[in-house]
Design a protein around this motif. Structure first.
Motif, PDB file in Angstrom:
ATOM      1  N   PRO A   1      10.649   6.801   9.213  1.00  0.00           N
ATOM      2  CA  PRO A   1      10.311   6.270   7.889  1.00  0.00           C
ATOM      3  C   PRO A   1       9.744   4.864   7.998  1.00  0.00           C
ATOM      4  O   PRO A   1      10.239   3.925   7.410  1.00  0.00           O
ATOM      5  CB  PRO A   1      11.669   6.260   7.179  1.00  0.00           C
ATOM      6  N   ILE A   2       8.672   4.744   8.767  1.00  0.00           N
ATOM      7  CA  ILE A   2       8.067   3.443   8.969  1.00  0.00           C
ATOM      8  C   ILE A   2       6.826   3.341   8.113  1.00  0.00           C
ATOM      9  O   ILE A   2       5.998   4.234   8.110  1.00  0.00           O
ATOM     10  CB  ILE A   2       7.667   3.256  10.443  1.00  0.00           C
ATOM     11  N   ASN A   3       6.720   2.282   7.378  1.00  0.00           N
ATOM     12  CA  ASN A   3       5.428   2.028   6.737  1.00  0.00           C
ATOM     13  C   ASN A   3       5.236   0.526   6.642  1.00  0.00           C
ATOM     14  O   ASN A   3       6.168  -0.240   6.860  1.00  0.00           O
ATOM     15  CB  ASN A   3       5.341   2.710   5.379  1.00  0.00           C
ATOM     16  N   VAL A   4       4.049   0.136   6.351  1.00  0.00           N
ATOM     17  CA  VAL A   4       3.711  -1.284   6.345  1.00  0.00           C
ATOM     18  C   VAL A   4       3.504  -1.708   4.890  1.00  0.00           C
ATOM     19  O   VAL A   4       2.475  -1.424   4.310  1.00  0.00           O
ATOM     20  CB  VAL A   4       2.413  -1.510   7.142  1.00  0.00           C
ATOM     21  N   PRO A   5       4.470  -2.374   4.295  1.00  0.00           N
ATOM     22  CA  PRO A   5       4.394  -2.645   2.851  1.00  0.00           C
ATOM     23  C   PRO A   5       3.494  -3.833   2.541  1.00  0.00           C
ATOM     24  O   PRO A   5       3.946  -4.961   2.443  1.00  0.00           O
ATOM     25  CB  PRO A   5       5.845  -2.948   2.495  1.00  0.00           C
ATOM     26  N   VAL A   6       2.220  -3.577   2.396  1.00  0.00           N
ATOM     27  CA  VAL A   6       1.298  -4.692   2.211  1.00  0.00           C
ATOM     28  C   VAL A   6       0.626  -4.702   0.851  1.00  0.00           C
ATOM     29  O   VAL A   6      -0.523  -5.121   0.730  1.00  0.00           O
ATOM     30  CB  VAL A   6       0.204  -4.686   3.296  1.00  0.00           C
ATOM     31  N   THR A   7       1.299  -4.218  -0.188  1.00  0.00           N
ATOM     32  CA  THR A   7       0.652  -4.251  -1.502  1.00  0.00           C
ATOM     33  C   THR A   7       0.285  -5.689  -1.853  1.00  0.00           C
ATOM     34  O   THR A   7       1.085  -6.596  -1.664  1.00  0.00           O
ATOM     35  CB  THR A   7       1.573  -3.705  -2.598  1.00  0.00           C
ATOM     36  N   PRO A   8      -0.915  -5.889  -2.368  1.00  0.00           N
ATOM     37  CA  PRO A   8      -1.370  -7.259  -2.632  1.00  0.00           C
ATOM     38  C   PRO A   8      -0.641  -7.880  -3.821  1.00  0.00           C
ATOM     39  O   PRO A   8      -0.327  -7.204  -4.774  1.00  0.00           O
ATOM     40  CB  PRO A   8      -2.863  -7.080  -2.948  1.00  0.00           C
ATOM     41  N   ASP A   9      -0.378  -9.168  -3.744  1.00  0.00           N
ATOM     42  CA  ASP A   9       0.223  -9.845  -4.887  1.00  0.00           C
ATOM     43  C   ASP A   9      -0.615 -11.076  -5.218  1.00  0.00           C
ATOM     44  O   ASP A   9      -1.713 -11.238  -4.697  1.00  0.00           O
ATOM     45  CB  ASP A   9       1.688 -10.207  -4.614  1.00  0.00           C
TER      46      ASP A   9
END
Lengths: 144, 882
Positions: free
Chosen positions: B438-446
């Protein structure tokens, strides 16, 4: 006869350039057309001072202000009409005079200016400064 | 002052009315003056005319009054913007090229900054994340044992509650398909110490713990609750089977909480005291077994990290003194959780910083490109500018207009680039590179990303807008109106030439780094793993998840191996507890020479990777045996303890591999083990590790319920997997399995190299595209400006080669200069690249040759069309027209 040159945005004396001369000289000698005109460059604030003083007597429109200055100075100072209105608008923006539309002697409406409270205060301050300045210059002329 | 604001307001919104009023006022004045003039016996028309003359220029008086309104600047700005938009619409190709170029530059920077922001700048999504720290020992490991954790928790004075968590796997059975899940084993105060409130139901607390196995509760992660239970609130209170033990779901964590590791989202959380049911054996009492993944806590207000470290060190020395057998040196430092302190943190930070640098270079190249485009355009418009200067525009005004155009273009390009980067970042956030983790790269822009993009946009606009400034300032209107335009075709080096060289140099650097990354990846793919992953399938399972204990484990393992061997096409079957280079973790144990009496960790020779294997493992995995023998099924719990070690191990304990055969070494629990075989070295933890010692123990002597079967076969993997599935279902249908080829399993350790190669490759391609645009632009421009000259040359008898040389010589010379500079810089930057790519060295001759070839190709591509244009000039038509 003095020519009051309302400096274009500058508070200091400026050299008048060919393009700009017409609009910048706000006073001219009231001589018949054709004679030489000597120009004297004075501080911009002087026109403001004259306007404020003229308005102390009561509300009047631009034309009346110019006439009044000319009258009281015994025709020595003739306000250049092209610089009068920019000066009036500038003073209005600074809050020293306020303007209202009213009915003129012609029957058509005109914009009447009058002094505000802060304008009265400013008039006193400027008149005092002018007095100090002229006294200082006179002293230099006498002594030096 | 108040009046000022009111007037400005009126001026903004009632402009037309104010203009009318102004006109009326001035008309009135002229009327009065005319009346005065009529008193001198002049006829009305003449009076009016005189009045107008006396007034002076009504127009300039009007202008000055307008100026006094105070909005002058803004009105002019609006006018400039409108004018700029008109100019841009008139030359659509220029606008398109400029917007695309800038979009690429800004987009690249926005994406990289988004990654930087998410991974490095933005802390975990827990309340007050700035005061959250993790505890690490000096070797960067954060692992502690349970009794040590309790001591740290109770004795420290610097933390507002110290919590611990471990990552583990279990078999979950909620009534339907049993599946493996990833979970956190957490201390009782985990949620309270972090300040996490439940979304549904409740979380557990310290008060729920009453000793080992006393708190069979589950808090579901939000994502797991969403996918597995479809947001069903009724799941709270339900009992599910975890490793065949009953657990009760008590609540669901909030949506933004993903645990305390940045890349990893666990499916659910269980209390650590129930660890035995998850892991199969009780580890809570052994002070020497460091199995807890990490300890974290919020610093108390007013305590600095240095003070906290000192406090922890004092606890560490107390533990050393009181329990010398279990502890070596215990000194602590604080790190940031999320990226495992410095271990993952430092390489990630270095990587992202390197990428940011390269992305910045791309933006610079884009600005250089646009700068030269702008300068060319300004030169073309020199006549128009000269005319405007002559009728009275001030130079400041002209400059302001140029800047407005530049900023307009950069705003449009920046908006496009930002939009593209947001799309990319969002899809990156949802990407799961490894389906099994369950690896993901949480890069949602802020908001930070948007601000940075805006800043870069404005900065670029001003940067490339400034290029034609010097030129614009020096325009002499009379000269230009006389002679036509600025046609300076000299040999002087202009700003545009310099910009082009800069651009090409940057591109060369980018191309160099891409090639270096590719070489590095290829090299790491071919490095020696210590096993042969081709033609191999792995089957991973955990027997404890299906309820096997003790002897049943060994029996089941033997049955599995036998069953697998019966599958047709399978050459050999081996068993190992954890495959090397697997999850990034490996079981390490201290090893001592035979002579050591005091078996405390400080006296250990090394920490060795430890694997439990079946007899045929080496055959199945393709590990070469250099000396001695492999195991047999006779090496069981009743026989003398034996081991097969690798050369590194032999060298460390015995001095050299040749001395090792038949000799003994000791493990921490005192057992003496004899070396019966020596195998080749390999990679066990990561691709970039130094040589590690490793030992292999017989599965019967060192049992483990974790099981991975290694099948070597030449058959098609799909068919083989299906055969394996059906065979295993025949043995035990409740066993959760994971089947993949060994090459697929290697995706995880190869992931960083792959990511680096992809990113650098993309940046290299972008740099190449920008260069092509730049060279093309310059070449096309020079050809079009020198048509007359070229025509004359052709008429005088110049050959094709000479014409080409005249037309393109300058561009190609600049290309060569830029490439050389870029190559040189790339070599100098090898240290930076080494952060990004393993074993990266730009001094590789293949890389150098590749770069030179690439730049040549670029040059050829870019100058192709202008060359054709130059050669197709017909001197007769040209000279006739002039």
């Amino acid at each position: 006869m003095a020519v009051i040159n309302a400096g274009h945005k500058l508070d200091s004396l400026i050299v008048v350039d060919i393009r700009q001369q017409e609009s910048l000289t706000c006073c001219r000698m009231s001589t018949p057309i054709g004679t030489d005109q000597s120009r004297l460059d004075l501080l911009q604030g002087t026109l403001d001072l004259l306007i404020l003083r003229a308005l102390r007597a009561g509300a009047m429109h631009g034309w009346a202000i110019s006439e009044r200055i000319q009258l009281i100075s015994q025709d020595v100072l003739q306000v250049n009409q092209g610089s009068l209105y920019p000066a009036l608008h500038r003073l209005e923006r600074r809050g020293w005079i306020k303007a209202e539309w009213g009915v003129s002697e012609l029957g058509r409406r005109a914009r009447f200016y009058s002094l505000t409270a802060s304008g009265r205060k400013q008039l006193e301050i400027e008149a005092e400064n002018w007095g100090k300045l002229s006294e200082a210059i006179a002293r230099v002329l006498r002594m030096a | 002052m108040w009046q000022d604001i009111v007037l400005r307001f009126r001026a903004l919104f009632f402009r037309r009315r104010m203009d009318q009023e102004l006109q009326e006022e001035l008309d009135f004045h002229i009327e009065m003056q005319a009346r005065r003039n009529r008193q001198h016996d002049v006829d009305p028309a003449e009076a009016k005319r005189q009045a107008r003359l006396q007034f002076g220029s009504v127009v300039s008086a009007t202008e000055e009054c307008r100026e006094q309104r105070g909005l002058f600047a803004m009105e002019m700005l609006l006018k400039d913007v409108r004018f700029g938009l008109r100019m841009l619409r008139k030359s659509p190709s220029f606008t398109a090229v400029a917007v695309v170029t800038l979009a690429l530059g800004i987009g690249a920077n926005a994406v990289v900054f988004g990654v930087l922001n998410a991974l490095v700048l933005r802390p975990l999504s827990v309340p007050q994340a700035e005061s959250l720290y993790s505890l690490h020992r000096n070797d960067n490991s954060a692992a502690v044992s349970y009794p040590d954790y309790l001591d740290l928790r109770d004795r420290n004075r610097s933390f507002d509650g110290l919590a611990a968590f471990n990552i583990s796997q279990a078999g979950m059975d909620a009534g339907e398909n049993p599946a493996r899940v990833w979970l956190y084993e957490v201390s009782g105060n985990y949620f309270d110490a972090l300040g996490i409130r439940p979304y549904v139901g409740r979380v557990f607390h310290d008060s729920d713990e009453h000793g080992p196995n006393s708190a069979p509760y589950i808090v579901l992660g939000y994502a797991y609750w969403h996918t597995r239970f479809q947001d069903d609130r009724g799941v709270v209170g339900r009992t599910v089977q975890v490793n065949k033990h009953p657990f009760t779901v008590v609540g669901v964590a909030p949506p933004e909480f993903h645990g305390t590791m940045l890349f990893f989202s666990p499916d659910y959380f269980v209390p650590m005291v129930n660890q035995e049911q998850i892991d199969g054996s009780n580890l809570l009492n052994d002070r020497g077994k460091r199995w807890i993944f990490m300890t974290i806590g919020h610093l108390k207000a007013g305590v600095t990290p240095a003070q906290a470290a000192a406090d922890l060190n004092s606890i560490g020395s107390y533990l050393e003194r009181t329990y010398p057998k279990d502890h070596g040196q215990m000194t602590f430092k604080l790190g940031r959780p999320g990226l495992y302190g410095d271990f993952l943190g430092r390489p990630v930070r270095a990587f992202v910083a390197g990428l940011m640098l390269l992305a910045g270079l791309i933006l610079l190249a884009a600005c250089a490109n646009l700068g030269s485009l702008f300068a060319a355009r300004a030169a073309d418009r020199s006549r128009e500018v000269a005319l405007r200067l002559a009728v009275g525009a001030s130079r400041i005004h002209i400059l302001r207009q140029l800047f407005t155009e530049a900023v307009l273009i950069s705003l449009i390009g920046g908006a496009v680039g930002l939009w593209g980067s947001i799309v990319l970042l969002r899809s990156l956030s949802e990407w799961q590179p490894f389906p099994r983790f369950p690896i993901n790269v949480p890069v949602t822009p802020d908001a930070n990303v948007y601000w940075v993009a805006l800043l870069l946009t404005l900065a670029s606009g001003f940067l490339f807008g400034a290029v034609p400034v010097r030129q614009a300032l020096r325009i002499d209107p009379y000269q230009i109106v006389k002679s036509g335009s600025i046609g300076r075709i000299g040999r002087r080096i202009t700003v545009r030439d310099a910009l082009l060289v800069v651009q090409i140099a940057i591109c060369a650097v980018l191309v160099t780094s891409s090639l270096v990354a590719v070489r590095g990846l290829v090299r790491s793919l071919h490095s020696n793993f210590g096993f042969e992953p081709r033609n191999t399938i792995l089957m991973e399972t955990g027997l404890d998840m299906a309820g096997y204990r003790g002897d049943a484990v060994r029996a089941m393992q033997k049955r599995m191996i036998d069953a697998m061997e019966t599958i047709p096409g399978v050459t050999s079957v081996g068993l190992v507890d954890r495959t090397p280079l697997g999850n990034g973790s490996y079981y390490a144990s201290n090893i001592f020479t035979d002579e050591t009496i005091d078996l405390r960790p400080g006296n250990a020779v090394a920490e060795s990777a430890t694997y439990s294997i079946s007899p045929d493992y080496f055959q199945a995995a393709g590990t070469a045996l250099f000396a001695g023998r492999a195991f047999s099924w006779h090496d069981d719990e009743n026989s003398p303890r034996v081991a097969v070690v690798n050369r590194e191990f032999a060298g460390r304990i015995f001095g050299s591999p040749s001395n090792a055969m038949g000799r003994y070494f000791k493990r921490r629990d005192g057992t003496r083990i004899q070396v019966v075989g020596i195998v080749e070295d390999g990679k066990y933890q990561s691709l970039t590790e130094d040589p590690l010692p490793a030992m292999f123990l017989p599965i019967l002597q060192s049992p483990s319920s974790e099981t991975s079967l290694v099948l070597r076969s030449n058959r098609d993997p799909q068919q083989l997997a299906a055969a394996m599935q059906s065979t295993m279902r025949g043995l035990d249908s409740g066993l959760p399995l994971l089947i993949e080829t060994w090459n697929q399993k290697l995706d995880l350790p190869l992931f960083p190299s792959r990511v680096a190669t992809v990113s650098l490759g993309i940046l290299g391609v972008m740099g190449a595209m920008l260069s092509i645009t730049g060279i093309f632009g310059m070449a096309a421009y020079s050809v079009s400006k020198r048509k007359r000259e070229l025509g004359i040359r052709m008429a005088l008898g110049a050959q094709r080669k000479e014409v080409l040389q005249a037309a393109l010589g300058r561009a190609l010379k600049l290309l060569a200069l830029g490439s050389a500079a870029g190559l040189f810089l790339g070599i100098l930057a090898s240290r930076v690249l080494a952060f990004i790519v393993y074993e990266a060295t730009p001094r590789d001759p293949l890389v150098l040759a590749g770069v030179v070839l690439a730049m040549l190709l670029l040059g050829l591509l870019a100058t192709w069309i202008p060359a054709q244009r130059a050669l197709s000039i017909d001197p007769l038509t040209l000279l006739r027209e002039e």
